[in-house]
Design an enzyme around this catalytic site. Structure first.
Site, short mmCIF file in Angstrom:
data_model
loop_
_atom_site.label_atom_id
_atom_site.label_comp_id
_atom_site.label_asym_id
_atom_site.label_seq_id
_atom_site.Cartn_x
_atom_site.Cartn_y
_atom_site.Cartn_z
CD GLU A 153 -1.37 -2.35 2.01
OE1 GLU A 153 -0.16 -2.64 1.88
OE2 GLU A 153 -2.15 -3.03 2.69
CB CYS A 169 -0.58 -4.07 8.60
SG CYS A 169 0.62 -2.83 8.13
CB CYS A 218 -0.76 -0.18 5.37
SG CYS A 218 0.71 -1.00 4.74
CB SER A 220 11.93 -42.53 -11.07
OG SER A 220 13.11 -41.92 -10.60
NE ARG A 234 12.42 -29.62 -6.17
CZ ARG A 234 13.43 -30.42 -6.48
NH1 ARG A 234 14.58 -29.91 -6.89
NH2 ARG A 234 13.31 -31.73 -6.38
CG ASP A 260 14.72 -40.77 -7.48
OD1 ASP A 260 14.87 -41.92 -7.94
OD2 ASP A 260 13.62 -40.22 -7.36
CD GLU A 288 9.97 -32.01 -5.04
OE1 GLU A 288 10.64 -32.80 -5.72
OE2 GLU A 288 10.08 -30.79 -5.12
N GLY A 296 8.81 -40.20 -1.26
CA GLY A 296 8.22 -41.17 -2.14
C GLY A 296 6.90 -41.71 -1.62
C1 AOF Z 1 0.00 -4.96 4.57
N1 AOF Z 1 0.66 -4.82 3.40
O1 AOF Z 1 2.26 -5.40 1.94
C2 AOF Z 1 2.06 -6.67 3.92
C3 AOF Z 1 1.32 -6.83 5.14
O2 AOF Z 1 7.13 -6.57 9.82
P1 AOF Z 1 6.25 -5.89 8.82
O3 AOF Z 1 6.06 -4.42 9.09
O4 AOF Z 1 6.61 -6.15 7.38
O5 AOF Z 1 4.78 -6.50 9.04
C4 AOF Z 1 4.51 -7.82 8.65
C5 AOF Z 1 3.05 -8.10 8.87
O6 AOF Z 1 2.27 -7.15 8.14
C6 AOF Z 1 2.62 -9.46 8.35
O7 AOF Z 1 2.70 -10.44 9.35
C7 AOF Z 1 1.17 -9.21 7.96
O8 AOF Z 1 0.33 -9.19 9.07
C8 AOF Z 1 1.25 -7.80 7.40
N2 AOF Z 1 1.65 -7.83 5.99
N3 AOF Z 1 0.31 -5.98 5.40
O9 AOF Z 1 -0.88 -4.17 4.88
C9 AOF Z 1 1.67 -5.62 3.03
N4 AOF Z 1 3.09 -7.46 3.61
ZN ZN Z 2 1.08 -2.80 6.00
#
Ligand code: AOF
Ligand code: ZN
Length: 373
Positions: A57, A80, A89, A173, A189, A205, A301, A303
């Site tokens: 954001e 957040c 944010c 395989s 991965r 493998d 992955e 077996g």
């Molecule tokens: C948002 N926008 O792009 C993300 C969010 O340690 P920080 O500040 O990066 O916070 C991580 C937490 O923020 C994560 O656990 C989740 O709750 C939120 N992630 N929130 O608004 C974002 N990456």
């Molecule tokens: Zn945020």
């Protein structure tokens, strides 16, 4: 009204696409994309690139510059409202003068969990929750599972013939599936926090369990081997290739101390666990501990014995089955070991099943009902 709905979906779908660019890099954080729209036009975009870096954001608001005032914001996850590595944010949204916000899914992080939306509403922002929520949830299934329950999301991936075989009677395989689906396997991965296999696969493998084919900037997941009696050969590639990649050997409590030391000297960690009813390392305990260590997703992955325990004990959340247009017959190896199922009504059944062609192969994916753990 209906037309307007289509427009909102289009902007949210754009946020999903931006979010996906962080796949494999943001863990244990969610993938988040944000789009700012002013008078029907996108004026700013952003996505969370990596853990510790700015949130989607905030980047989108910066990108929009002066055009942000009075604009709409689309984000696939609830903004957040707490101080982590970065400030809330919600503050940035309010300071920018954004009027309306569309959110796909709530953030289960206990520090957020609906508070972000409530805070915005309290300050007069119009918030619409749940736009494309099904897809928004699937997009962040790793994060949402881990943040909500503490355990990682578990994907069981198998590559088999049409008759469900993973190797010939002699154990050959390579390769049952085609190049396109093997490339897809490497991309997968790249997106998970850990890859897990049984020692049988290591013996048969000698896999490296690293990200290679067609991935430009590889980020290797943690490698995990279920090896009750420490049978992994000291010259196995998982123990010797790419020594910088974390490798964990999960074994029984009753293990050979000399062998344990020699494996440790190669740089791998030894995790001892109590055995399950079959005398093997309890896979569920291993998965739980990976979750406690902050790993949000595990790609299993094979077996066949590991696959069987993932299904028998309902540990897997999702199955990806690559079916190659070949048949090997009854003397070849089954993809899944015995499950002891006697009735069709008891079979492991997938839901939300989707399938598509990958090169000459067919990829079938679906979800399993998981038991609480
Ligand atoms: C948002 N926008 O792009 C993300 C969010 O340690 P920080 O500040 O990066 O916070 C991580 C937490 O923020 C994560 O656990 C989740 O709750 C939120 N992630 N929130 O608004 C974002 N990456
Ligand atoms: Zn945020």
């Amino acid at each position: 009204m209906v037309e307007e709905e289509v427009v909102h979906r289009r902007f949210m779908a754009r946020a999903f696409r931006l979010a996906r660019r962080g796949a494999g890099w943001v863990s244990p954080n969610p993938m988040v994309g944000a789009v700012i729209v002013n008078r029907g036009r996108i004026v700013g975009e952003g996505y969370h690139r990596q853990r510790g870096m700015p949130h989607a954001e905030v980047l989108a608001i910066e990108d929009a510059g002066r055009e942000v005032a009075g604009a709409d914001l689309y984000a696939n996850l609830e903004p957040c409202c707490h101080h982590g590595h970065t400030p809330p944010c919600t503050d940035a949204i309010l300071d920018a003068g954004i009027r309306r916000v569309w959110v796909s899914v709530l953030d289960p992080n206990p520090l957020v969990a609906g508070r972000g939306v409530r805070l915005l509403r309290r300050h007069g922002v119009e918030v619409h929750l749940g736009l494309l929520a099904g897809e928004g949830g699937r997009l962040n299934e790793f994060y949402l599972t881990h943040a909500g329950t503490g355990r990682p999301f578990v994907v069981l991936k198998l590559a088999a013939t049409l008759d469900g075989k993973i190797a010939t009677a002699t154990g050959e395989s390579r390769w049952i599936s085609g190049t396109a689906s093997r490339k897809l396997g490497h991309r997968l991965r790249q997106e998970v926090d850990a890859i897990l296999v049984g020692v049988g696969t290591v013996l048969a493998d000698d896999p490296q369990l690293t990200v290679r084919m067609g991935v430009r900037r590889p980020r290797h997941p943690v490698r995990v081997i279920l090896d009750t009696r420490l049978q992994t050969p000291l010259n196995a590639r998982v123990l010797n290739d790419l020594p910088g990649v974390r490798t964990i050997v999960a074994c029984g409590k009753d293990r050979d101390a000399r062998r344990e030391n020699r494996i440790r000297l190669l740089g791998a960690e030894i995790w001892p666990f109590a055995a399950d009813s079959r005398g093997r390392v309890n896979a569920r305990s291993v998965i739980r501990r990976l979750g406690r260590e902050g790993l949000t997703s595990v790609l299993v992955e094979g077996g066949r014995e590991v696959a069987a325990s993932m299904l028998r004990d309902r540990i897997a959340d999702k199955i990806l089955m690559v079916l190659a247009p070949r048949i090997l017959g009854g003397d070849a190896w089954n993809s899944v070991g015995d499950l002891g199922i006697r009735r069709i009504s008891r079979s492991v059944t997938l839901s939300e099943v989707r399938s598509r062609r990958v090169g000459e192969d067919i990829l079938v994916e679906g979800y399993l009902r998981r038991e609480k753990s």
